[in-house]
Every structure is written in C-alpha cells, then in structure tokens.
Design a protein around this motif. Structure first.
Motif, PDB file in Angstrom:
ATOM      1  N   LEU A   1     -99.751   7.576  36.851  1.00 12.74           N
ATOM      2  CA  LEU A   1     -98.704   8.565  37.031  1.00 12.74           C
ATOM      3  C   LEU A   1     -98.598   9.476  35.824  1.00 12.74           C
ATOM      4  CD1 LEU A   1     -95.833   6.429  38.614  1.00 12.74           C
ATOM      5  CD2 LEU A   1     -97.722   7.610  39.750  1.00 12.74           C
ATOM      6  N   ARG A   2     -98.271  10.752  36.085  1.00 11.02           N
ATOM      7  CA  ARG A   2     -98.048  11.718  35.018  1.00 11.02           C
ATOM      8  C   ARG A   2     -96.988  12.706  35.497  1.00 11.02           C
ATOM      9  NH1 ARG A   2    -103.702  15.218  35.340  1.00 11.02           N
ATOM     10  NH2 ARG A   2    -103.261  16.257  37.337  1.00 11.02           N
ATOM     11  N   PRO A   3     -96.311  13.392  34.587  1.00 12.43           N
ATOM     12  CA  PRO A   3     -95.263  14.323  35.004  1.00 12.43           C
ATOM     13  C   PRO A   3     -95.795  15.418  35.917  1.00 12.43           C
ATOM     14  CG  PRO A   3     -95.081  13.849  32.668  1.00 12.43           C
ATOM     15  CD  PRO A   3     -96.383  13.254  33.122  1.00 12.43           C
ATOM     16  N   GLY A   4     -94.967  15.792  36.881  1.00 11.93           N
ATOM     17  CA  GLY A   4     -95.257  16.918  37.765  1.00 11.93           C
ATOM     18  C   GLY A   4     -94.100  17.889  37.686  1.00 11.93           C
ATOM     19  N   LEU A   5     -93.436  18.148  38.805  1.00 14.21           N
ATOM     20  CA  LEU A   5     -92.221  18.958  38.763  1.00 14.21           C
ATOM     21  C   LEU A   5     -91.103  18.223  38.041  1.00 14.21           C
ATOM     22  CD1 LEU A   5     -92.209  20.543  42.330  1.00 14.21           C
ATOM     23  CD2 LEU A   5     -92.632  21.708  40.152  1.00 14.21           C
ATOM     24  N   ALA A   6     -91.215  16.919  37.967  1.00 12.93           N
ATOM     25  CA  ALA A   6     -90.289  16.125  37.156  1.00 12.93           C
ATOM     26  C   ALA A   6     -90.939  15.861  35.799  1.00 12.93           C
ATOM     27  CB  ALA A   6     -89.953  14.818  37.847  1.00 12.93           C
ATOM     28  N   GLU A   7     -90.217  16.194  34.731  1.00  7.28           N
ATOM     29  CA  GLU A   7     -90.746  15.939  33.389  1.00  7.28           C
ATOM     30  C   GLU A   7     -90.634  14.464  33.012  1.00  7.28           C
ATOM     31  OE1 GLU A   7     -90.234  19.938  30.777  1.00  7.28           O
ATOM     32  OE2 GLU A   7     -88.392  18.786  31.085  1.00  7.28           O
ATOM     33  N   SER A   8     -89.626  13.791  33.561  1.00  6.93           N
ATOM     34  CA  SER A   8     -89.423  12.378  33.244  1.00  6.93           C
ATOM     35  C   SER A   8     -88.607  11.733  34.352  1.00  6.93           C
ATOM     36  CB  SER A   8     -88.703  12.222  31.905  1.00  6.93           C
ATOM     37  OG  SER A   8     -87.402  12.792  31.973  1.00  6.93           O
ATOM     38  N   TRP A   9     -88.621  10.394  34.377  1.00 11.04           N
ATOM     39  CA  TRP A   9     -87.839   9.639  35.355  1.00 11.04           C
ATOM     40  C   TRP A   9     -87.415   8.329  34.725  1.00 11.04           C
ATOM     41  CZ3 TRP A   9     -92.681  11.619  36.074  1.00 11.04           C
ATOM     42  CH2 TRP A   9     -93.780  10.742  35.889  1.00 11.04           C
ATOM     43  N   THR A  10     -86.215   7.875  35.070  1.00  7.43           N
ATOM     44  CA  THR A  10     -85.640   6.677  34.469  1.00  7.43           C
ATOM     45  C   THR A  10     -84.860   5.913  35.519  1.00  7.43           C
ATOM     46  OG1 THR A  10     -85.332   7.911  32.399  1.00  7.43           O
ATOM     47  CG2 THR A  10     -84.212   5.792  32.592  1.00  7.43           C
ATOM     48  N   SER A  11     -84.990   4.585  35.505  1.00  9.16           N
ATOM     49  CA  SER A  11     -84.166   3.740  36.347  1.00  9.16           C
ATOM     50  C   SER A  11     -82.851   3.498  35.615  1.00  9.16           C
ATOM     51  CB  SER A  11     -84.871   2.416  36.641  1.00  9.16           C
ATOM     52  OG  SER A  11     -84.049   1.570  37.399  1.00  9.16           O
ATOM     53  N   ILE A  12     -81.774   4.137  36.085  1.00 12.12           N
ATOM     54  CA  ILE A  12     -80.494   4.016  35.379  1.00 12.12           C
ATOM     55  C   ILE A  12     -79.647   2.855  35.912  1.00 12.12           C
ATOM     56  CG2 ILE A  12     -80.490   6.455  34.728  1.00 12.12           C
ATOM     57  CD1 ILE A  12     -78.474   6.955  36.946  1.00 12.12           C
ATOM     58  N   SER A  13     -80.101   2.275  37.046  1.00 13.30           N
ATOM     59  CA  SER A  13     -79.520   1.036  37.568  1.00 13.30           C
ATOM     60  C   SER A  13     -80.547   0.463  38.533  1.00 13.30           C
ATOM     61  CB  SER A  13     -78.188   1.315  38.275  1.00 13.30           C
ATOM     62  OG  SER A  13     -78.405   1.739  39.604  1.00 13.30           O
ATOM     63  N   PRO A  14     -80.379  -0.775  38.978  1.00 10.37           N
ATOM     64  CA  PRO A  14     -81.396  -1.359  39.879  1.00 10.37           C
ATOM     65  C   PRO A  14     -81.643  -0.549  41.144  1.00 10.37           C
ATOM     66  CG  PRO A  14     -79.968  -3.076  39.030  1.00 10.37           C
ATOM     67  CD  PRO A  14     -79.355  -1.776  38.595  1.00 10.37           C
ATOM     68  N   THR A  15     -80.671   0.258  41.574  1.00 11.89           N
ATOM     69  CA  THR A  15     -80.837   1.011  42.826  1.00 11.89           C
ATOM     70  C   THR A  15     -80.744   2.529  42.643  1.00 11.89           C
ATOM     71  OG1 THR A  15     -78.466   0.833  43.314  1.00 11.89           O
ATOM     72  CG2 THR A  15     -79.914  -0.895  44.213  1.00 11.89           C
ATOM     73  N   VAL A  16     -80.865   2.988  41.410  1.00 10.87           N
ATOM     74  CA  VAL A  16     -80.779   4.436  41.161  1.00 10.87           C
ATOM     75  C   VAL A  16     -81.875   4.874  40.182  1.00 10.87           C
ATOM     76  CG1 VAL A  16     -79.355   6.373  40.377  1.00 10.87           C
ATOM     77  CG2 VAL A  16     -78.277   4.420  41.528  1.00 10.87           C
ATOM     78  N   TRP A  17     -82.651   5.857  40.602  1.00  7.16           N
ATOM     79  CA  TRP A  17     -83.635   6.497  39.733  1.00  7.16           C
ATOM     80  C   TRP A  17     -83.195   7.933  39.464  1.00  7.16           C
ATOM     81  CZ3 TRP A  17     -88.094   4.631  37.429  1.00  7.16           C
ATOM     82  CH2 TRP A  17     -88.498   3.343  37.815  1.00  7.16           C
ATOM     83  N   GLU A  18     -83.264   8.335  38.184  1.00  8.26           N
ATOM     84  CA  GLU A  18     -82.907   9.704  37.813  1.00  8.26           C
ATOM     85  C   GLU A  18     -84.151  10.478  37.386  1.00  8.26           C
ATOM     86  OE1 GLU A  18     -79.152  10.980  35.605  1.00  8.26           O
ATOM     87  OE2 GLU A  18     -80.692  11.135  34.018  1.00  8.26           O
TER      88      GLU A  18
END
Length: 520
Positions: A64-81
């Motif tokens: 995986l590498r950044p695309g239109l999203a520069e970064s992504w983070t799991s901020i809780s077990p059921t939420v990705w930002e």
C-alpha cells in the motif's frame, strides 16, 4: 507506414533523452468499459487507473502507498480516518473533496447490469462521516483491519455526476472525468482508448504526452505489432514466444510471479445444470458435479506439471489453493492434487459413473495466458478417464457475460487478490451469495458452506495478523476439501517492449503507462 515513422520518432526521442511524446500499448485482455465501477475485471481496472485515482494505491509488489489519501489511521476498532490530499482537482478543474467519496460509495451498489460488482470493497463500510473537506471517517460494524486495503480497489468519481450516472456516459466520455494522470481523448469499446497527459496531476510527472491503449487480442498479432514498432509495449506475452523475443536485440522482456490463480469453477448447486449428460447423451436425474467424489476425480485427472511445462513453458507454478506461496494466508500444508488418473477412475465408479459422462468446459480465448490451450489440455486429460468434454472457447467479453448468467457447468477463470490477503477470492468466489453484503458476487460455482462462511467472517474482524492468517488457512482447507473450485496454476506475468521502453513488472498483472518509462 505512418505509424512506423511515428514509432521511430518516439524511439529516437527516448534514446536521446528528449521528451517522449506517444506511447502505444497493445494489451491482450479486452477491457469492456470506461466506467470504473462496472466490472471488477483486471483489464478494466488497469485502463481506468489512467483516468481515475483511488484513495490508496499499490506499488509493483502490491504494498500500500498513499493515493488520494495522504494517510490513514485507525482511531478506534471500528473507525478509520483518512486524510485527503489538498489541492487535487478533477480534469475539469473542480476541487476534489470528501463529498466525492460519499457520492462514489452511494453509486457503487447501483451500477446497472454490472457483471462483477465493486461492492466487495465498499459493503463493509457502514457509514461515512465527513469531518471536513479533506478528512473522512469510515465506520464499520465490527473491527476491520482491511479497510485501507479495500480502498485500493475502488476508483473515486466526481460528485457532479450524482449516483445514477449510467455506464454509457463513461463510455461516451461525458463522465470520464477523473483526477488521474491522464485525460480521456477518445474511447472505442473493444478497440482502443486514447489519453493525454494531465499536467495538473498531483503525482510524479508522466513522460508520455499521449497514450494509445489498444486491444490486440491475438497473441501473434500483438507480437507482430511490437516487432514492427506499431506498439512500444505489450502484455500477456505467450510463453511459447518468450525465447524468440529474448533473442531480438530490439526487444526487452519483463516478468514477475503473479498473484493470479487460474482455476476451474464447477456447478455445485443445480441438478439440471446445462450441458451435462450421460456418456451417450442421455439426461441425468442428478448432475455428477454435485458429488464431491466426481469433483475430486476431475482434479486428480489433471496433470498440472504437464500444463506448467508444456502449455505454460515453465512460466507458472502448480496450484492447490487460492494464493501462491509467500502470500498472506497461503497454507503450506495444502499441496496441488497429484496426477492420478487411476484413482480418478475409481472415484467415478464409486460415484456411479463407471462409463463417465459428458460435460461442457467453457473459457475465454483472449483473457489469460494460453487460456484456450489450457482448457484444451484439460479436456484431453479428462477424456482419458471417460469424461467426454465439449470445449467452448470464446472472446472474454462474451464468456464473462454468459458466465455471469450461469450458462456453463464448468468454466475457466482467474482471480488474484485486491488486498494482498485471500479475503477477496474468499468473499467473492466462494462465500454464499448475499448481494446485500457483497458476498459471493462472482461465485459461479454457486458453492455454499456455513462453516467456510463463518471462518471468513471471523477472519475479516480479527485484528491480530497471525490469528487472522490461521482463520484464512482453516477456511481454505474447508473449501479445498469440497473442491469449491479446482485450482490449476499461478501465472507468471510477462511483458515485452521495444528496447527504448522499460516496463516495471507488477505482480498484480495490471498494464499501464505509469509503469513504463523511456530507457537509454
């Protein structure tokens, strides 16, 4: 003649270090639409990536590498930002924002007449939350470690077209407006797409001012076009042509072991499956394909080593499961079935078919490397155990349309992974059909096993990687014991190009201009 002169001019520019202008690519796989949500077909995905970007990209090793999203983070077990790139514009100058993602997700399940839906990448997201123009959160019903991987499988389209935009509007160019490295100039279905460089792309500058992306389905014609300089690169090089091409000083070869598994699907569900009959053509009350002993016999009658060495020229490896050795979820305890025609005949006798039966074996003749030769070879092997096989090879656009209507009792197909894990072949090919949840949408076997389904669902919500891998392996053992599919081999992807074009070989099989560059 004019094309040859243009090609010579291109090569001269590349050789002297000047700005290369036109790249013409000849592809063997028939793309069927400019609509990036119409069909989960590799030729379509490769073509559409020139025009449309995805939130998450992948490199040639499927990392995986950044695309239109520069970064992504799991901020809780059921939420990705996901943090989105700022300053990205659509080809018509409109700004890209999080609302485009919302519109894309709303459209995907509503694409009319889709033979292979992209809901396998979107269904697990229960809710989208727009935090601001460049931040979006994806909520899932349960812990889900693969959300970023899935986002590498779905192209983002502009919200200006709404959720009801028809596939025809992409094919005629009206809606073919993306954020990608190239803009669409023209599209001729089943023939060619012409694209020009997008100077405002957010990614690295592309060396090609213009790209002609051309279908040349016939292997010999594709190679002839390369030798003549009418195209500068081709994919799906036939294994029988590799040595000859290597000996040509004007041509270079690029290859990489593939993620794709070539396999046969078999009708598990219907007693009245079409094109199945007794040895003399008589009607059978129950389809022999519903008996696991028959499915095992058909697998044991296939000499995979012979197919690899004689049909594939050594550019493949025998397969006994979804993904190849070294890929997450591969089970080292599962080996390809040995070639054992005597045992196959015994199983047929035990199942009540001592004289065999008749069956149709269908497949494409222009989609996978040596696809028609593969099904011909399988048919010959089955004939030796008394299974008389009617081989039906046809253009891939015809084959996949008919296959989606379940017209064949047995068919050849191929599948890799959209995530680097076996979740996509499991949920798309083997899981019990549940369109609302994006399960079994390409399950041409119509296979269903609650134990398999439960193991896959547990895997998809397991954050711990070793534990998730073990669940994948357990599910694989269940499906392979049932012969949900009959794996044949894993391909090796092969490209050829003119000496002044370098192809960066990819294990996902995709062919596009972004993986090609001028070479000295």
């Amino acid at each position: 003649m004019r094309k040859t002169l243009l090609a010579a001019t291109f090569l001269a520019l590349g050789a002297t270090g000047g700005v290369a202008q036109t790249l013409t690519i000849g592809v063997g796989g028939a793309f069927t639409s400019m609509d990036p949500h119409y069909h989960t077909l590799t030729p379509n995905n490769a073509l559409n990536k020139h025009i449309f970007d995805r939130l998450v990209g992948t490199d040639e090793d499927f990392r995986l590498r950044p695309g239109l999203a520069e970064s992504w983070t799991s901020i809780s077990p059921t939420v990705w930002e996901f943090k989105l790139r700022q300053g990205v514009t659509w080809h018509d100058g409109r700004p890209f924002t999080a609302e485009d993602i919302v519109s894309t997700f709303e459209r995907v399940p509503n694409v009319r007449n889709s033979p292979g839906s992209f809901t396998i990448y979107t269904r697990q997201v229960q809710r989208l939350e727009v935090v601001d123009a460049h931040t979006i959160r994806m909520h899932t019903a349960s812990p889900n470690p693969l959300v970023p991987n899935w986002m590498s499988g779905i192209s983002i389209i502009s919200r200006q077209f709404g959720t009801e935009i028809d596939t025809a509007d992409f094919n005629n160019g009206r809606a073919a407006i993306g954020t990608g490295p190239y803009r669409l100039v023209s599209y001729a279905p089943g023939t060619e797409a012409v694209m020009e460089r997008n100077p405002n792309w957010w990614g690295p500058a592309q060396p090609w001012a213009r790209v002609n992306y051309r279908i040349i389905a016939n292997d010999a014609s594709r190679i002839a076009a390369l030798r003549a300089g009418d195209v500068q690169a081709i994919d799906a090089v036939s294994t029988r042509d590799v040595d000859s091409l290597k000996s040509d000083p004007n041509i270079r070869i690029a290859s990489r072991a593939a993620l794709r598994n070539i396999y046969l699907y078999l009708d598990h569900q219907r007693d009245d499956t079409p094109a199945v009959s007794g040895p003399n053509g008589e009607r059978l009350e129950r389809s022999p394909l519903r008996d696991n002993r028959v499915r095992q016999a058909l697998s044991l009658a296939i000499n995979r080593d012979a197919i690899v060495s004689r049909v594939m020229g050594g550019y493949a490896s025998p397969s006994g499961q979804f993904l190849a050795e070294g890929v997450m979820g591969h089970d080292p305890s599962l080996k390809p079935d040995p070639f054992n025609p005597a045992r196959a005949q015994q199983l047929l006798r035990e199942a009540g078919y001592p004289n065999g039966f008749r069956v149709m074996l269908a497949g494409p003749n222009n989609r996978y490397v040596n696809d028609e030769q593969i099904i011909q070879a399988v048919a010959q092997m089955w004939a030796r155990i008394g299974v008389r096989t009617d081989v039906q090879a046809m253009p891939s656009n015809v084959y996949f349309t008919r296959s989606a209507r379940n017209e064949f009792p047995i068919g050849l197909s191929g599948w890799g992974t959209g995530t680097g894990e076996p979740d996509s072949p499991m949920t798309a090919l083997i899981a019990t059909l549940d369109r609302a949840r994006g399960r079994g949408i390409s399950n041409r076997s119509m296979y269903s096993n609650p134990e398999f389904d439960a193991l896959v669902e547990r895997a998809l919500t397991t954050i711990d990687i070793p534990a998730r891998e073990e669940l994948y392996r357990q599910a694989t053992r269940v499906a392979m014991a049932d012969y949900a599919i009959i794996p044949l081999h894993h391909q090796v992807n092969i490209w050829a190009s003119r000496r002044n074009v370098e192809v960066i070989a990819r294990n996902d099989e995709e062919t596009y201009a972004m993986s090609m560059r001028p070479a000295n």
